[in-house]
Design a protein around this motif. Sequence first.
Motif, PDB file in Angstrom:
ATOM      1  N   ILE A  63       1.869  -4.009   0.004  1.00 48.83           N
ATOM      2  CA  ILE A  63       2.523  -4.023  -1.300  1.00 48.83           C
ATOM      3  C   ILE A  63       3.220  -5.366  -1.447  1.00 48.83           C
ATOM      4  N   ARG A  64       2.937  -6.065  -2.516  1.00 48.39           N
ATOM      5  CA  ARG A  64       3.571  -7.373  -2.716  1.00 48.39           C
ATOM      6  C   ARG A  64       3.834  -7.610  -4.207  1.00 48.39           C
ATOM      7  N   ILE A  72      -0.849  -3.614  -5.111  1.00 43.38           N
ATOM      8  CA  ILE A  72      -0.877  -2.610  -4.047  1.00 43.38           C
ATOM      9  C   ILE A  72      -2.298  -2.522  -3.499  1.00 43.38           C
ATOM     10  N   GLY A  73      -2.456  -2.727  -2.202  1.00 46.64           N
ATOM     11  CA  GLY A  73      -3.761  -2.586  -1.566  1.00 46.64           C
ATOM     12  C   GLY A  73      -4.264  -1.161  -1.661  1.00 46.64           C
ATOM     13  N   ALA A  74      -5.564  -1.005  -1.837  1.00 48.18           N
ATOM     14  CA  ALA A  74      -6.129   0.317  -2.076  1.00 48.18           C
ATOM     15  C   ALA A  74      -5.913   1.278  -0.915  1.00 48.18           C
ATOM     16  N   MET A  75      -5.824   0.768   0.326  1.00 51.60           N
ATOM     17  CA  MET A  75      -5.659   1.638   1.491  1.00 51.60           C
ATOM     18  C   MET A  75      -4.194   1.911   1.823  1.00 51.60           C
ATOM     19  N   THR A  76      -3.292   1.521   0.962  1.00 52.58           N
ATOM     20  CA  THR A  76      -1.873   1.841   1.128  1.00 52.58           C
ATOM     21  C   THR A  76      -1.690   3.345   0.965  1.00 52.58           C
ATOM     22  N   THR A  77      -0.991   3.977   1.877  1.00 52.28           N
ATOM     23  CA  THR A  77      -0.854   5.434   1.827  1.00 52.28           C
ATOM     24  C   THR A  77       0.278   5.865   0.903  1.00 52.28           C
ATOM     25  N   GLU A  86      10.203  -2.204  -2.449  1.00 58.22           N
ATOM     26  CA  GLU A  86       9.648  -2.862  -3.633  1.00 58.22           C
ATOM     27  C   GLU A  86       9.252  -1.837  -4.689  1.00 58.22           C
ATOM     28  N   ILE A  87       8.602  -0.761  -4.277  1.00 57.84           N
ATOM     29  CA  ILE A  87       8.208   0.291  -5.215  1.00 57.84           C
ATOM     30  C   ILE A  87       9.447   1.008  -5.754  1.00 57.84           C
ATOM     31  N   ILE A  93       8.648   5.538 -10.557  1.00 56.28           N
ATOM     32  CA  ILE A  93       7.874   6.726 -10.917  1.00 56.28           C
ATOM     33  C   ILE A  93       6.753   6.971  -9.914  1.00 56.28           C
ATOM     34  N   LEU A  94       6.258   5.912  -9.252  1.00 56.60           N
ATOM     35  CA  LEU A  94       5.229   6.102  -8.232  1.00 56.60           C
ATOM     36  C   LEU A  94       5.773   6.909  -7.057  1.00 56.60           C
ATOM     37  N   GLN A  95       7.018   6.650  -6.694  1.00 55.56           N
ATOM     38  CA  GLN A  95       7.608   7.419  -5.599  1.00 55.56           C
ATOM     39  C   GLN A  95       7.852   8.863  -6.020  1.00 55.56           C
ATOM     40  N   GLU A  96       8.272   9.062  -7.259  1.00 55.30           N
ATOM     41  CA  GLU A  96       8.503  10.423  -7.740  1.00 55.30           C
ATOM     42  C   GLU A  96       7.209  11.234  -7.707  1.00 55.30           C
TER      43      GLU A  96
END
Length: 287
Positions: A63-64, A72-77, A86-87, A93-96
Amino acid sequence: MIPGAFSYHRPESLADAIKLLSTLGEEARPLAGGHSLIPMMKLRLATPGHLIDLHGVAGLKGIRREGDKIVIGAMTTQHELLTSDEIRTALPILQEAAALIADPQVRYRGTLGGNVANGDPGNDMPALMLTLGAIYRLEGPNGAREVAASEFYQGAYFTALEPGEILTSITIPAAAAGHGHAYEKLKRKVGDYATAAAAVVLTMAGGKVASCAIGLTNLHETPLLATDAANVVIGTGLDAATLKQAAAAAEAIMSPAADARGPVEYRKHVGGVMVMRALQRAAGRAR
């Protein structure tokens, strides 16, 4: 509940993964977290002859920030999204939403790219990508190209991915300062797909909605961007009548399947309720 026979490949570079997918053709499927593909294979709804495991490919995670955008790299879980500062700052909202996906075991393994790339209408992240104006980077035998999330989904399990292409990263504009956000999800039990879910990102000015985007999950064969519903609330203070009008506008574009989660009219009704709840909660955060 046992998959058919297949050959397993673990390439060490993106070029090798693309070459395998191109050479093996329709018999090959990329493997990310596997939480959509493997169950389908066990039910024999998918019978690939080759699995291309992407976990050995360097550069597909991470994530950068690049200026006012988050890449965000596609293989980020999902777990990595949940623990990213950063998120948390730029796209909360991505974390939620990630916290509402299945259970911790799934979130440790499941990837953002896998969630958005296979066109499963029940997945949570595609509607968020529409809401946030995400851009997908696709790389294949003919090079790289970028496709807006709004143009990516063509039907249930049908996307803009061409043969041999892999989704490698997702670029999302950082949310505006002072914005409000909410992801409301109704599901029968932990780990289930949504009966209905709604994502809202908005800004407020002078007590009224200045901008708004609304995404809908598992209420159509593709994720939906409820543009008319968002337009209803702009310039308003989100009074009860406006909320009902927004819900009705959102329900007008829903066409969920009748299944174990309920009949069509019930799912549309609760979809409207999710829209109203998400609007109210997002506005409360923006204020």
